[in-house]
Design a protein around this motif. Sequence first.
Motif, PDB file in Angstrom:
ATOM      1  N   GLU B  75      45.265  21.862  50.733  1.00 19.66           N
ATOM      2  CA  GLU B  75      44.201  21.560  51.684  1.00 19.66           C
ATOM      3  C   GLU B  75      43.608  22.855  52.220  1.00 19.66           C
ATOM      4  OE1 GLU B  75      45.891  17.373  53.615  1.00 19.66           O
ATOM      5  OE2 GLU B  75      45.882  19.219  54.803  1.00 19.66           O
ATOM      6  N   LEU B  76      42.319  22.799  52.491  1.00 22.40           N
ATOM      7  CA  LEU B  76      41.625  23.882  53.186  1.00 22.40           C
ATOM      8  C   LEU B  76      41.131  23.301  54.499  1.00 22.40           C
ATOM      9  CD1 LEU B  76      40.035  26.558  53.547  1.00 22.40           C
ATOM     10  CD2 LEU B  76      38.216  25.534  52.144  1.00 22.40           C
ATOM     11  N   ASN B  77      41.491  23.916  55.598  1.00 20.24           N
ATOM     12  CA  ASN B  77      41.055  23.495  56.921  1.00 20.24           C
ATOM     13  C   ASN B  77      40.141  24.556  57.519  1.00 20.24           C
ATOM     14  OD1 ASN B  77      42.932  21.088  57.250  1.00 20.24           O
ATOM     15  ND2 ASN B  77      44.409  22.724  56.914  1.00 20.24           N
ATOM     16  N   VAL B  78      39.052  24.103  58.093  1.00 20.27           N
ATOM     17  CA  VAL B  78      38.153  25.016  58.780  1.00 20.27           C
ATOM     18  C   VAL B  78      37.918  24.475  60.190  1.00 20.27           C
ATOM     19  CG1 VAL B  78      35.980  26.285  58.736  1.00 20.27           C
ATOM     20  CG2 VAL B  78      37.006  25.510  56.586  1.00 20.27           C
ATOM     21  N   ASN B  79      38.234  25.289  61.187  1.00 16.11           N
ATOM     22  CA  ASN B  79      38.047  24.900  62.587  1.00 16.11           C
ATOM     23  C   ASN B  79      36.775  25.511  63.158  1.00 16.11           C
ATOM     24  OD1 ASN B  79      40.535  23.511  62.722  1.00 16.11           O
ATOM     25  ND2 ASN B  79      41.604  25.469  62.981  1.00 16.11           N
ATOM     26  N   ALA B  80      36.317  24.926  64.251  1.00 14.45           N
ATOM     27  CA  ALA B  80      35.160  25.463  64.996  1.00 14.45           C
ATOM     28  C   ALA B  80      34.019  25.815  64.050  1.00 14.45           C
ATOM     29  CB  ALA B  80      35.597  26.695  65.796  1.00 14.45           C
ATOM     30  N   LEU B  81      33.560  24.823  63.318  1.00 14.10           N
ATOM     31  CA  LEU B  81      32.558  25.041  62.270  1.00 14.10           C
ATOM     32  C   LEU B  81      31.294  25.702  62.798  1.00 14.10           C
ATOM     33  CD1 LEU B  81      33.008  21.669  60.372  1.00 14.10           C
ATOM     34  CD2 LEU B  81      33.423  23.964  59.423  1.00 14.10           C
ATOM     35  N   LEU B  82      30.787  26.636  62.003  1.00 11.97           N
ATOM     36  CA  LEU B  82      29.537  27.336  62.286  1.00 11.97           C
ATOM     37  C   LEU B  82      28.511  26.947  61.234  1.00 11.97           C
ATOM     38  CD1 LEU B  82      31.024  30.900  62.900  1.00 11.97           C
ATOM     39  CD2 LEU B  82      30.458  29.177  64.632  1.00 11.97           C
ATOM     40  N   LEU B  83      27.232  27.140  61.569  1.00 13.83           N
ATOM     41  CA  LEU B  83      26.181  26.841  60.600  1.00 13.83           C
ATOM     42  C   LEU B  83      26.403  27.610  59.300  1.00 13.83           C
ATOM     43  CD1 LEU B  83      22.973  26.790  62.848  1.00 13.83           C
ATOM     44  CD2 LEU B  83      24.247  24.834  61.936  1.00 13.83           C
ATOM     45  N   GLY B  84      26.905  28.832  59.421  1.00 11.98           N
ATOM     46  CA  GLY B  84      27.128  29.685  58.262  1.00 11.98           C
ATOM     47  C   GLY B  84      28.257  29.232  57.353  1.00 11.98           C
ATOM     48  N   ASP B  85      28.992  28.216  57.791  1.00  8.89           N
ATOM     49  CA  ASP B  85      30.064  27.688  56.942  1.00  8.89           C
ATOM     50  C   ASP B  85      29.530  26.708  55.903  1.00  8.89           C
ATOM     51  OD1 ASP B  85      32.314  27.490  59.799  1.00  8.89           O
ATOM     52  OD2 ASP B  85      31.969  29.140  58.375  1.00  8.89           O
ATOM     53  N   SER B  86      28.250  26.385  55.989  1.00  8.26           N
ATOM     54  CA  SER B  86      27.641  25.502  54.998  1.00  8.26           C
ATOM     55  C   SER B  86      27.702  26.170  53.632  1.00  8.26           C
ATOM     56  CB  SER B  86      26.176  25.218  55.360  1.00  8.26           C
ATOM     57  OG  SER B  86      26.072  24.483  56.554  1.00  8.26           O
ATOM     58  N   ALA B  87      28.346  25.507  52.687  1.00  2.57           N
ATOM     59  CA  ALA B  87      28.547  26.108  51.370  1.00  2.57           C
ATOM     60  C   ALA B  87      29.225  25.100  50.458  1.00  2.57           C
ATOM     61  CB  ALA B  87      29.429  27.363  51.474  1.00  2.57           C
ATOM     62  N   LEU B  88      29.371  25.502  49.202  1.00  2.97           N
ATOM     63  CA  LEU B  88      30.183  24.752  48.248  1.00  2.97           C
ATOM     64  C   LEU B  88      31.581  25.371  48.276  1.00  2.97           C
ATOM     65  CD1 LEU B  88      30.262  22.621  45.908  1.00  2.97           C
ATOM     66  CD2 LEU B  88      29.777  24.532  44.367  1.00  2.97           C
ATOM     67  N   TYR B  89      32.590  24.572  48.527  1.00  3.33           N
ATOM     68  CA  TYR B  89      33.968  25.066  48.559  1.00  3.33           C
ATOM     69  C   TYR B  89      34.662  24.665  47.268  1.00  3.33           C
ATOM     70  CZ  TYR B  89      33.171  26.504  53.284  1.00  3.33           C
ATOM     71  OH  TYR B  89      32.669  27.159  54.382  1.00  3.33           O
ATOM     72  N   LEU B  90      35.119  25.671  46.568  1.00  4.39           N
ATOM     73  CA  LEU B  90      35.712  25.476  45.252  1.00  4.39           C
ATOM     74  C   LEU B  90      37.210  25.718  45.298  1.00  4.39           C
ATOM     75  CD1 LEU B  90      33.045  27.499  43.279  1.00  4.39           C
ATOM     76  CD2 LEU B  90      33.413  25.046  43.038  1.00  4.39           C
ATOM     77  N   CYS B  91      37.914  24.896  44.548  1.00  4.33           N
ATOM     78  CA  CYS B  91      39.342  25.070  44.363  1.00  4.33           C
ATOM     79  C   CYS B  91      39.564  25.436  42.898  1.00  4.33           C
ATOM     80  CB  CYS B  91      40.058  23.768  44.716  1.00  4.33           C
ATOM     81  SG  CYS B  91      41.800  23.714  44.293  1.00  4.33           S
ATOM     82  N   ALA B  92      40.449  26.367  42.652  1.00  5.88           N
ATOM     83  CA  ALA B  92      40.789  26.752  41.286  1.00  5.88           C
ATOM     84  C   ALA B  92      42.297  26.752  41.143  1.00  5.88           C
ATOM     85  CB  ALA B  92      40.229  28.127  40.960  1.00  5.88           C
ATOM     86  N   SER B  93      42.793  26.269  40.012  1.00  9.70           N
ATOM     87  CA  SER B  93      44.242  26.284  39.806  1.00  9.70           C
ATOM     88  C   SER B  93      44.581  27.066  38.549  1.00  9.70           C
ATOM     89  CB  SER B  93      44.784  24.855  39.724  1.00  9.70           C
ATOM     90  OG  SER B  93      44.431  24.231  38.509  1.00  9.70           O
ATOM     91  N   SER B  94      45.799  27.549  38.528  1.00  8.18           N
ATOM     92  CA  SER B  94      46.275  28.309  37.385  1.00  8.18           C
ATOM     93  C   SER B  94      47.766  28.060  37.217  1.00  8.18           C
ATOM     94  CB  SER B  94      45.989  29.805  37.569  1.00  8.18           C
ATOM     95  OG  SER B  94      46.449  30.251  38.806  1.00  8.18           O
ATOM     96  N   PRO B  95      48.262  28.271  35.998  1.00 10.17           N
ATOM     97  CA  PRO B  95      49.681  27.986  35.766  1.00 10.17           C
ATOM     98  C   PRO B  95      50.588  29.098  36.277  1.00 10.17           C
ATOM     99  CG  PRO B  95      48.627  28.691  33.739  1.00 10.17           C
ATOM    100  CD  PRO B  95      47.547  28.602  34.774  1.00 10.17           C
ATOM    101  N   ARG B  96      51.838  28.777  36.387  1.00 11.35           N
ATOM    102  CA  ARG B  96      52.838  29.729  36.857  1.00 11.35           C
ATOM    103  C   ARG B  96      52.747  31.029  36.071  1.00 11.35           C
ATOM    104  NH1 ARG B  96      57.525  28.817  39.593  1.00 11.35           N
ATOM    105  NH2 ARG B  96      57.174  26.580  39.378  1.00 11.35           N
TER     106      ARG B  96
END
Lengths: 109, 114
Positions: B75-96
């Motif tokens: 999970e990604l948590n963002v508190n006290a959101l600002l206008l500048g937080d508007s964006a595409l949030y990407l998750c990437a995974s990789s193997p061990r």
Amino acid sequence: QQQVKQSPQSLIVQKGGISIINCAYENTAFDYFPWYQQFPGKGPALLIAIRPDVSEKKEGRFTISFNKSAKQFSLHIMDSQPGDSATYFCAARGNQFYFGTGTSLTVIP
Amino acid sequence: DAGVTQSPTHLIKTRGQQVTLRCSPKSGHDTVSWYQQALGQGPQFIFQYYEEEERQRGNFPDRFSGHQYPNYSSELNVNALLLGDSALYLCASSPRGQGWQPQHFGDGTRLSIL
């Protein structure tokens, strides 16, 4: 400060032509340089990558050229196709991955 | 074989609110990285999780926090959101053992702050 500088911002190429996108970096500690392709509404997809001890890597129509002394690397797309129209990002690995600002490629039929 | 899945796909919040974004890594992957991609820009590294701990962090304020569960989801948590937080949030995974090779990105969560 942009760790990886990418150019051009946009590129229009005729079908069958060669698309060339350039990137430059300053940090000599970077040890891995991938290129990503991103279509609208999708996440980036790894296209091809190179390590600094290699000057060129080719995978199908995609080639990375790497110039360690100049701290530059480029992506060449041979025989460009309309389906290649996407945004391309170069990146470099240091203590984290640093991405360029992207190149929007349009291939005209 | 499912790839990286993110939810929700779109989210609208107002300034000052808090948001939680979720990511399920590709099967067989145990390392998750989060990125913020502003419009017309490249992804910017937020942080990486492995073995339920934050292993590396980019230049983002403490308002950005995360968590990884035993099943490797994150999970990604963002508190006290600002206008500048508007964006595409990407998750990437990789193997061990390949934590620094984010080969597989999800399609992101588009966050809009009003």
